[in-house]
Design a protein around this motif. Structure first.
Motif, PDB file in Angstrom:
ATOM      1  N   ASN A 234      -0.657 -89.937  38.726  1.00 54.23           N
ATOM      2  CA  ASN A 234      -2.029 -90.429  38.632  1.00 54.23           C
ATOM      3  C   ASN A 234      -2.119 -91.690  37.787  1.00 54.23           C
ATOM      4  OD1 ASN A 234      -5.336 -89.342  37.865  1.00 54.23           O
ATOM      5  ND2 ASN A 234      -4.553 -89.780  39.889  1.00 54.23           N
ATOM      6  N   CYS A 238      -3.445 -95.410  38.899  1.00 51.45           N
ATOM      7  CA  CYS A 238      -4.441 -96.174  38.135  1.00 51.45           C
ATOM      8  C   CYS A 238      -3.956 -97.598  37.869  1.00 51.45           C
ATOM      9  CB  CYS A 238      -4.759 -95.480  36.810  1.00 51.45           C
ATOM     10  SG  CYS A 238      -5.666 -93.935  36.961  1.00 51.45           S
ATOM     11  N   TRP A 241      -4.368 -99.646  40.943  1.00 55.60           N
ATOM     12  CA  TRP A 241      -5.784 -99.941  41.202  1.00 55.60           C
ATOM     13  C   TRP A 241      -6.291-101.056  40.301  1.00 55.60           C
ATOM     14  CZ3 TRP A 241      -7.199 -97.816  45.554  1.00 55.60           C
ATOM     15  CH2 TRP A 241      -8.539 -97.860  45.949  1.00 55.60           C
ATOM     16  N   THR A 266      -7.063 -91.752  31.989  1.00 57.33           N
ATOM     17  CA  THR A 266      -7.482 -93.142  32.199  1.00 57.33           C
ATOM     18  C   THR A 266      -7.555 -93.965  30.916  1.00 57.33           C
ATOM     19  OG1 THR A 266      -9.858 -92.647  32.075  1.00 57.33           O
ATOM     20  CG2 THR A 266      -8.810 -92.473  34.241  1.00 57.33           C
ATOM     21  N   LEU A 270      -2.783 -94.041  30.320  1.00 58.43           N
ATOM     22  CA  LEU A 270      -2.741 -95.375  30.921  1.00 58.43           C
ATOM     23  C   LEU A 270      -2.542 -96.465  29.860  1.00 58.43           C
ATOM     24  CD1 LEU A 270      -2.958 -96.831  33.626  1.00 58.43           C
ATOM     25  CD2 LEU A 270      -5.426 -96.976  33.281  1.00 58.43           C
ATOM     26  N   VAL A 363      -7.937 -88.328  39.056  1.00 58.50           N
ATOM     27  CA  VAL A 363      -8.576 -89.274  39.993  1.00 58.50           C
ATOM     28  C   VAL A 363      -7.994 -89.175  41.407  1.00 58.50           C
ATOM     29  CG1 VAL A 363      -9.337 -91.661  40.309  1.00 58.50           C
ATOM     30  CG2 VAL A 363      -8.815 -90.842  38.007  1.00 58.50           C
ATOM     31  N   SER A 366     -11.771 -94.058  44.427  1.00 59.85           N
ATOM     32  CA  SER A 366     -12.535 -95.046  43.661  1.00 59.85           C
ATOM     33  C   SER A 366     -12.962 -96.177  44.574  1.00 59.85           C
ATOM     34  CB  SER A 366     -11.698 -95.623  42.517  1.00 59.85           C
ATOM     35  OG  SER A 366     -12.445 -96.603  41.795  1.00 59.85           O
ATOM     36  N   TYR A 383      -7.016 -93.105  46.513  1.00 59.71           N
ATOM     37  CA  TYR A 383      -5.977 -93.858  45.803  1.00 59.71           C
ATOM     38  C   TYR A 383      -4.702 -93.944  46.661  1.00 59.71           C
ATOM     39  CZ  TYR A 383      -7.502 -94.593  40.903  1.00 59.71           C
ATOM     40  OH  TYR A 383      -8.070 -95.065  39.747  1.00 59.71           O
TER      41      TYR A 383
END
Length: 566
Positions: A234, A238, A241, A266, A270, A363, A366, A383
């Motif tokens: 995940n 991110c 993205w 996140t 991240l 997630v 998005s 995603y």
């Protein structure tokens, strides 16, 4: 076979497939500390800590955990707001071979006891003012060790000396913990010479990194088993993205709580993966947020709609410069279009809606942040490496674009299952697909929309509240014959909790009495804001209370009110 129309929407910068590196989560901190040792990792209330210091503190904590008996696979709970020790504790537990059990600091003794019993946690890292609560449940659980930390531990001089007096004034609580065989102080641990650390081999796909508790309509919260693969996948998604963000250069506003998987992935993971500076805020307070954005100049601000609404409605908004904000992904609840537009105008940055759930680490969808217009009312597209489908509510067959059914998702971020609950795992995991319980549809371009929830879960201010849990507390009150709890629309929290009560014949109870009773047994955000006393509650032929009809009643009332004022 899935057609995946959403892949045609991807900007060229977002890859359609990803290489997921097979490393345990804690390896990210080691790498970043080696590559960016002097880069500020954490800013907290005026004091900063670089990545080298963060890594060394985490290793020291890990070795100490091993010295008190923590071995690979043992669960260690963390009951803290966003502060440096929450990050040290998290990576320290993983380095020790343990499994993190994130625990909400707002939990009452009852909620804490359930989680500690269910997870079998052997140790807990907790805030000093929570020590009395934790110590009361210790003997009823597997907890052997309580490690205590305080806000003042990480404050600059003279704030560190003044804070205990401020805390006493605000909370009326002063806690002094003397270290012994089962009570430990984090500052003392971090002052000691580092003990030898045993390093373990990891099964990337199978070994758990996290037990993240989430509720359900069937009773008490259950532990979601999240592996190293789930979290690394995940976080990698991110990064893909957020393709314009630059390693070592971004500043992230860390107000989403790390005890919630959304903030944990996140913001914390991240940030460590990309050597970002985390500006940690222990609780959401609009004045503090505005001052912090103005001074610290964060570029990324993952949040929930209530946060953005609170900022936009602040009377002194115009006094603060929010122009540093470049990108915000909003989750936890639907993002009103007017909030999105106004926030983008005030900051000059992008605010888009995303979607996830605890069982997906979290997630799955998005809207795009750059180079594409976000689609109002949509949760966006899946995603990379994530597939999604809308399934028929009648036979679970995939439905074509435009038809409403249950959203199902599959990808490397999907949980291993529920802790010690094989039957409940089978209900939501089918051939690797996660049935989300959310009702929605996909349009022709591959954008997804949520229209309702199959579950009766209430999302208030980003917190998940499960009606059954609140109802069970209400039923413990001697005056209550029947109780039903539902979420009703709230302009600030998105939804808020309303309780419908039937009182026993010959008994009396007031709203104030019920409020006081609930506060003893439930975290504050779960306590009903409204009480509706009735002669009877709507039921099915077999006597099951129809909670959905109460919700529909509230919606009808709201529509009538809007028509009157139109």
């Amino acid at each position: 076979m899935l057609e995946r129309p959403w892949l045609d929407q991807y900007p060229a910068e977002i890859p359609k497939t990803l290489e997921i590196e097979e490393i345990p989560v804690q390896e990210y901190l080691k790498r970043t500390a080696e590559e960016f040792p002097e880069k500020v990792a954490i800013h907290f209330m005026g004091k900063e800590m670089n990545y080298r210091h963060l890594y060394e503190s985490s290793i020291k904590f890990a070795a100490y955990l091993q010295s008190i008996g923590i071995v690979k696979g043992d669960r260690v709970a963390i009951m803290l707001p966003n502060m440096p020790s929450a990050v040290i504790g998290y990576f320290g537990v993983l380095m020790a071979g343990g499994v993190v059990v994130q625990t909400n600091p707002l939990y009452t003794e009852r909620e804490l006891e359930h989680q500690m019993k269910d997870s079998g946690a052997k140790a807990i890292l907790a805030l000093d003012i929570l020590y009395p609560r934790v110590s009361k449940v210790k003997s009823k659980t597997n907890l052997e060790h309580i490690i205590v930390t305080a806000i003042k531990d990480f404050l600059p001089f003279p704030k560190n000396l003044l804070y205990p007096f401020i805390q006493k004034k605000q909370t009326g609580i002063v806690v002094t913990v003397k270290p012994d065989a089962s009570n430990h102080l984090l500052p003392e641990i971090l002052k000691q010479p580092q003990k030898k650390l045993v390093e373990y081999e990891y099964d990337f796909n199978e070994d758990l990194a996290l037990l993240q508790y989430t509720g359900g309509t069937t009773g008490l919260p259950k532990g979601v088993m999240i592996t190293h693969r789930n979290l690394v996948s995940n976080a990698t998604m991110c990064v893909a993205w957020l393709y314009k963000s630059k390693p070592g250069q971004e500043v992230v506003l860390g107000v989403l709580p790390f005890f919630h998987v959304y903030g944990m992935t996140t913001v914390m993971i991240l940030s460590v993966l990309q050597a970002q500076k985390m500006v940690l805020i222990p609780k959401f307070d609009v004045d503090t947020i505005l001052k912090t954005i103005d001074k610290q100049r964060p570029t990324l601000f993952p949040g929930a709609p209530t946060m953005y609404i609170g900022i936009l409605n602040h009377p002194d908004l115009g006094k603060y410069d929010l122009s540093s904000i470049e990108a915000c992904i909003s989750g936890s609840a639907p993002l009103p279009v007017e909030v999105q537009q106004k926030f983008e105008k005030v900051t000059g940055g992008k605010l888009v809606e995303g979607f996830g759930l605890t069982e997906a680490s979290p997630v799955t969808h998005s809207n795009f942040l750059w180079d594409k217009q976000s689609v109002s009312g949509s949760i966006g597209v899946p995603y990379p490496e994530t597939d999604a489908a809308i399934l028929s509510l009648e036979n679970s067959e995939p439905l074509p674009a435009g038809e409403i059914g249950e959203l199902a998702v599959i990808g490397p971020q999907i949980m291993k299952g529920y802790w010690n609950r094989p039957e409940e795992t089978e209900q939501v995991l089918r051939d690797g697909w996660l049935l989300t319980g959310d009702i929605g549809y996909m349009d022709e371009k591959g954008y997804f929309y949520i229209v309702d929830r199959k579950k009766d879960m209430i999302i208030a201010g980003g917190f998940n509240i499960y009606p059954r849990e609140v109802e069970e507390v209400l039923y413990e009150h001697p005056a209550i014959l029947e109780a039903a709890v539902a979420g009703i629309p709230d302009p600030y929290r998105g939804e808020t909790v309303k309780a419908y009560i039937v009182v026993k014949e010959g008994s009396n109870v007031t709203e104030a009495e019920l409020n006081e009773f609930c506060r003893k047994h439930l975290a504050a955000y779960k306590v009903p804001r409204y009480y509706d006393f009735r002669e009877e509650l709507p039921k099915t032929a077999v006597g099951k209370i129809l909670r959905r009809s109460l919700v529909d009643e509230e919606k009808a009332k709201l529509n009538n009110d809007e028509e009157k004022h139109a």
